[in-house]
Design a protein around this motif. Structure first.
Motif, PDB file in Angstrom:
ATOM      1  N   ARG A   1       0.964  -1.529   0.091  1.00  0.00           N
ATOM      2  CA  ARG A   1       0.169  -0.042  -0.240  1.00  0.00           C
ATOM      3  C   ARG A   1       1.421   1.282   0.242  1.00  0.00           C
ATOM      4  O   ARG A   1       2.443   1.192   0.339  1.00  0.00           O
ATOM      5  N   ASP A   2       0.256   2.741  -0.858  1.00  0.00           N
ATOM      6  CA  ASP A   2       0.903   3.744  -0.557  1.00  0.00           C
ATOM      7  C   ASP A   2       0.365   4.114   0.571  1.00  0.00           C
ATOM      8  O   ASP A   2      -0.458   4.001   0.908  1.00  0.00           O
TER       9      ASP A   2
ATOM     10  N   ARG B   1      -3.348   3.362  -0.978  1.00  0.00           N
ATOM     11  CA  ARG B   1      -3.902   2.716  -1.913  1.00  0.00           C
ATOM     12  C   ARG B   1      -3.352   1.021  -2.599  1.00  0.00           C
ATOM     13  O   ARG B   1      -2.417   0.673  -2.309  1.00  0.00           O
TER      14      ARG B   1
ATOM     15  N   PHE C   1      -1.242   2.118  -8.189  1.00  0.00           N
ATOM     16  CA  PHE C   1      -2.082   2.510  -6.838  1.00  0.00           C
ATOM     17  C   PHE C   1      -3.629   2.758  -6.740  1.00  0.00           C
ATOM     18  O   PHE C   1      -3.900   3.400  -7.232  1.00  0.00           O
ATOM     19  N   LEU C   2      -4.424   1.575  -6.392  1.00  0.00           N
ATOM     20  CA  LEU C   2      -5.026   1.576  -6.967  1.00  0.00           C
ATOM     21  C   LEU C   2      -6.293   1.992  -5.199  1.00  0.00           C
ATOM     22  O   LEU C   2      -5.808   0.975  -4.423  1.00  0.00           O
ATOM     23  N   PRO C   3      -7.553   2.370  -5.123  1.00  0.00           N
ATOM     24  CA  PRO C   3      -8.060   2.169  -3.841  1.00  0.00           C
ATOM     25  C   PRO C   3      -8.497   0.671  -3.921  1.00  0.00           C
ATOM     26  O   PRO C   3      -9.037  -0.193  -5.204  1.00  0.00           O
ATOM     27  N   GLU C   4      -9.042   0.437  -2.209  1.00  0.00           N
ATOM     28  CA  GLU C   4      -9.327  -0.939  -2.860  1.00  0.00           C
ATOM     29  C   GLU C   4     -11.226  -1.184  -3.622  1.00  0.00           C
ATOM     30  O   GLU C   4     -10.987  -2.625  -3.640  1.00  0.00           O
TER      31      GLU C   4
ATOM     32  N   GLU D   1     -11.630   0.013  -6.041  1.00  0.00           N
ATOM     33  CA  GLU D   1     -11.312   0.277  -7.609  1.00  0.00           C
ATOM     34  C   GLU D   1     -11.068  -1.540  -7.849  1.00  0.00           C
ATOM     35  O   GLU D   1     -11.316  -2.341  -8.528  1.00  0.00           O
TER      36      GLU D   1
END
Length: 171
Positions: free
Chosen positions: A41-42, A46, A138-141, A143
């Motif tokens: 995660r960043d 994300r 880096f994507l939100p969970e 998404e």
């Protein structure tokens, strides 16, 4: 030395080392081995998601929500997790990934591997290994969950993700 020549520990159903073999032979003969999966995660929380390169030995061109790979002969899961995360993300000085759980992944064709699952925060910019990663973000969970039915995911990573999600939901 090519990745197919890398020496891996061969393990039994209890994750006890019973021998060693070249990675290419391990894959070709379906020998049980060890892998480390690291959810990254960043700073904003994300998830690091990527698509594997088309020349990977296993699961080419599929999406994954973990970085990681095989544990080398004589290497610990913890050391492999840090090594793999730093290599694939193209960073140095990453905190040691936190071990979450381990499970025996079985692919349905008789092949299986022990899979140790970790998580780590990566606050620095990433420069993923071009030999390993064809695309990344880096994507939100939320998404990532939407994409589960849209993209073709590596099956062992998907199994690890589902177990991790269940673990967090039962808390």
């Amino acid at each position: 030395m090519s990745s197919a020549d890398e020496i891996l520990d061969v393990v039994d159903e209890h994750d006890v080392v019973v021998g060693q073999a070249r990675r290419g032979d391990v894959y070709a003969r379906g020998l049980r081995h060890r892998c480390a999966f690291i959810q990254v995660r960043d700073a904003a929380g994300r998830l690091f998601v990527h698509r594997r390169t088309p020349d990977k030995l296993v699961f080419p061109s599929l999406y994954d929500m973990f970085v990681g790979g095989v544990v080398g002969a004589g290497e610990s899961y913890d050391d492999a997790a840090l090594r793999e995360a730093e290599e694939e993300l193209g960073v140095r000085g990453l905190a040691r990934p936190e071990f979450l759980f381990k499970f025996l992944y079985e692919d349905g064709s008789g092949r299986s591997w022990w899979s140790a699952v970790y998580e780590v925060r990566c606050p620095m910019p990433v420069r993923p290994q071009v030999e390993e990663v064809a695309w990344h973000a880096f994507l939100p969970e939320a998404e990532v969950r939407e994409r589960l039915t849209e993209w073709e995911w590596v099956p062992d990573g998907l199994a690890a993700y589902e177990r991790l999600r269940a673990l967090r939901e039962t808390g």
